[in-house]
Design a protein around this motif. Structure first.
Motif, mmCIF file in Angstrom:
data_model
loop_
_atom_site.group_PDB
_atom_site.id
_atom_site.type_symbol
_atom_site.label_atom_id
_atom_site.label_comp_id
_atom_site.label_asym_id
_atom_site.label_seq_id
_atom_site.Cartn_x
_atom_site.Cartn_y
_atom_site.Cartn_z
ATOM 1 N N ALA A 211 0.839 -1.203 0.000
ATOM 2 C CA ALA A 211 0.000 0.000 0.000
ATOM 3 C C ALA A 211 0.869 1.246 0.000
ATOM 4 O O ALA A 211 0.574 2.221 -0.683
ATOM 5 C CB ALA A 211 -0.935 -0.009 1.215
ATOM 6 N N ASN A 212 1.978 1.208 0.772
ATOM 7 C CA ASN A 212 2.889 2.351 0.793
ATOM 8 C C ASN A 212 3.582 2.525 -0.548
ATOM 9 O O ASN A 212 3.806 3.636 -1.001
ATOM 10 C CB ASN A 212 3.939 2.192 1.899
ATOM 11 N N GLU A 213 3.944 1.412 -1.206
ATOM 12 C CA GLU A 213 4.586 1.502 -2.509
ATOM 13 C C GLU A 213 3.639 2.114 -3.526
ATOM 14 O O GLU A 213 4.037 2.926 -4.341
ATOM 15 C CB GLU A 213 5.026 0.119 -2.975
ATOM 16 N N ASN A 214 2.361 1.737 -3.496
ATOM 17 C CA ASN A 214 1.381 2.302 -4.420
ATOM 18 C C ASN A 214 1.168 3.781 -4.158
ATOM 19 O O ASN A 214 0.949 4.550 -5.081
ATOM 20 C CB ASN A 214 0.047 1.565 -4.338
ATOM 21 N N ALA A 215 1.215 4.195 -2.888
ATOM 22 C CA ALA A 215 1.023 5.599 -2.540
ATOM 23 C C ALA A 215 2.182 6.444 -3.059
ATOM 24 O O ALA A 215 2.006 7.596 -3.404
ATOM 25 C CB ALA A 215 0.886 5.762 -1.029
ATOM 26 N N ARG A 216 3.385 5.848 -3.123
ATOM 27 C CA ARG A 216 4.552 6.597 -3.576
ATOM 28 C C ARG A 216 4.711 6.561 -5.089
ATOM 29 O O ARG A 216 5.565 7.224 -5.638
ATOM 30 C CB ARG A 216 5.807 6.039 -2.928
ATOM 31 N N GLU A 217 3.912 5.778 -5.790
ATOM 32 C CA GLU A 217 4.019 5.672 -7.244
ATOM 33 C C GLU A 217 3.732 7.019 -7.886
ATOM 34 O O GLU A 217 2.838 7.744 -7.482
ATOM 35 C CB GLU A 217 3.015 4.634 -7.733
ATOM 36 N N ASN A 218 4.501 7.345 -8.904
ATOM 37 C CA ASN A 218 4.343 8.622 -9.594
ATOM 38 C C ASN A 218 3.090 8.584 -10.462
ATOM 39 O O ASN A 218 3.051 7.849 -11.451
ATOM 40 C CB ASN A 218 5.574 8.898 -10.453
ATOM 41 N N PRO A 219 2.066 9.377 -10.158
ATOM 42 C CA PRO A 219 0.835 9.334 -10.947
ATOM 43 C C PRO A 219 0.995 9.952 -12.329
ATOM 44 O O PRO A 219 0.170 9.743 -13.198
ATOM 45 C CB PRO A 219 -0.150 10.144 -10.106
ATOM 46 N N TRP A 220 2.084 10.704 -12.555
ATOM 47 C CA TRP A 220 2.282 11.343 -13.848
ATOM 48 C C TRP A 220 3.131 10.498 -14.799
ATOM 49 O O TRP A 220 3.348 10.868 -15.927
ATOM 50 C CB TRP A 220 2.926 12.716 -13.672
ATOM 51 N N ALA A 221 3.616 9.350 -14.334
ATOM 52 C CA ALA A 221 4.489 8.519 -15.161
ATOM 53 C C ALA A 221 3.669 7.722 -16.179
ATOM 54 O O ALA A 221 2.590 7.235 -15.873
ATOM 55 C CB ALA A 221 5.283 7.557 -14.275
ATOM 56 N N TRP A 222 4.217 7.613 -17.370
ATOM 57 C CA TRP A 222 3.609 6.777 -18.415
ATOM 58 C C TRP A 222 4.088 5.362 -18.138
ATOM 59 O O TRP A 222 5.274 5.090 -18.205
ATOM 60 C CB TRP A 222 4.074 7.235 -19.789
ATOM 61 N N GLN A 223 3.178 4.465 -17.802
ATOM 62 C CA GLN A 223 3.559 3.106 -17.457
ATOM 63 C C GLN A 223 2.856 2.129 -18.382
ATOM 64 O O GLN A 223 1.640 2.174 -18.527
ATOM 65 C CB GLN A 223 3.197 2.800 -16.010
ATOM 66 N N ALA A 224 3.650 1.239 -18.986
ATOM 67 C CA ALA A 224 3.138 0.202 -19.882
ATOM 68 C C ALA A 224 2.218 0.794 -20.944
ATOM 69 O O ALA A 224 1.156 0.260 -21.222
ATOM 70 C CB ALA A 224 2.425 -0.881 -19.076
ATOM 71 N N GLY A 225 2.621 1.932 -21.500
ATOM 72 C CA GLY A 225 1.830 2.563 -22.548
ATOM 73 C C GLY A 225 0.589 3.278 -22.048
ATOM 74 O O GLY A 225 -0.212 3.753 -22.837
ATOM 75 N N ARG A 226 0.410 3.381 -20.739
ATOM 76 C CA ARG A 226 -0.773 4.027 -20.167
ATOM 77 C C ARG A 226 -0.516 5.517 -20.018
ATOM 78 O O ARG A 226 0.413 5.930 -19.335
ATOM 79 C CB ARG A 226 -1.097 3.417 -18.812
ATOM 80 N N ASN A 227 -1.330 6.330 -20.681
ATOM 81 C CA ASN A 227 -1.230 7.779 -20.608
ATOM 82 C C ASN A 227 -1.965 8.242 -19.347
ATOM 83 O O ASN A 227 -3.166 8.055 -19.235
ATOM 84 C CB ASN A 227 -1.872 8.397 -21.857
ATOM 85 N N PRO A 228 -1.273 8.824 -18.379
ATOM 86 C CA PRO A 228 -1.934 9.218 -17.126
ATOM 87 C C PRO A 228 -2.938 10.358 -17.290
ATOM 88 O O PRO A 228 -3.755 10.587 -16.408
ATOM 89 C CB PRO A 228 -0.775 9.635 -16.226
ATOM 90 N N TYR A 229 -2.870 11.067 -18.423
ATOM 91 C CA TYR A 229 -3.761 12.199 -18.628
ATOM 92 C C TYR A 229 -5.038 11.801 -19.357
ATOM 93 O O TYR A 229 -5.882 12.633 -19.613
ATOM 94 C CB TYR A 229 -3.033 13.308 -19.401
ATOM 95 N N ARG A 230 -5.155 10.535 -19.716
ATOM 96 C CA ARG A 230 -6.367 10.037 -20.375
ATOM 97 C C ARG A 230 -7.088 9.138 -19.395
ATOM 98 O O ARG A 230 -6.478 8.352 -18.687
ATOM 99 C CB ARG A 230 -6.006 9.235 -21.620
ATOM 100 N N GLY A 231 -8.370 9.244 -19.367
ATOM 101 C CA GLY A 231 -9.156 8.405 -18.470
ATOM 102 C C GLY A 231 -9.109 8.883 -17.033
ATOM 103 O O GLY A 231 -9.126 8.078 -16.114
ATOM 104 N N THR A 232 -9.048 10.190 -16.833
ATOM 105 C CA THR A 232 -9.100 10.705 -15.463
ATOM 106 C C THR A 232 -10.512 10.509 -14.924
ATOM 107 O O THR A 232 -11.447 10.222 -15.681
ATOM 108 C CB THR A 232 -8.743 12.206 -15.410
#
Length: 153
Positions: free
Chosen positions: A5-26
């Motif tokens: 849970a702590n690792e997920n909380a520290r994950e960068n929400p702005w990072a593009w991960q596995a082709g996932r655009n963080p600015y799409r699907g908000t």
């Protein structure tokens, strides 16, 4: 459990991960909700309407080509209810550009304007003879070695 849970909380929400655009699907896009909409009742009504649309015919209301499910709508609503989640969603949301002057026209107008007249001297010169008199003479310095070579005393 706690460490993941702590690792997920520290994950960068702005990072593009596995082709996932963080600015799409908000959450605002998932809920078809204007970020500026105020009032709990108005927000709940829009969420309820979105949930009904997804339940009846989700394929008619895709978000960036992806068909949503009820679980995604529920998760988006929970994120929106959390103050930190809402703030993050607002930061990830790109708002439409406000109407205003065309930047290209503004640049053209700016290029046509003559620069202002200078009130100071036209050229600044440096007299090196005067400058040399202002600089202090180098002072002799003595440095203590930080280490010595082996065998040297």
């Amino acid at each position: 459990m706690g460490s993941s849970a702590n690792e997920n909380a520290r994950e960068n929400p702005w990072a593009w991960q596995a082709g996932r655009n963080p600015y799409r699907g908000t959450v605002f896009q998932i809920l078809d909700l204007d970020p500026d909409l105020a009032g709990r009742a108005a927000i709940k009504a829009r969420v309820r309407k979105r949930r009904q649309r997804i339940a009846r015919s989700a394929d008619r209301f895709p978000v960036h080509g992806r068909v949503l499910g009820a679980a995604e709508v529920n998760a988006a609503e929970e994120t929106l209810a959390d103050p930190a989640g809402r703030l993050l969603a607002e930061l990830l949301t790109h708002r439409p550009e406000q109407p205003g002057p065309d930047p290209a026209e503004f640049a053209e107008e700016f290029a046509e304007i003559d620069p202002p007249e200078s009130t100071g001297p036209a050229r600044i010169g440096i007299d090196r003879r005067v400058l040399a008199g202002l600089v202090p003479a180098p002072a002799p310095r003595e440095f203590v070695p930080l280490w010595t070579e082996e065998g040297a005393h």
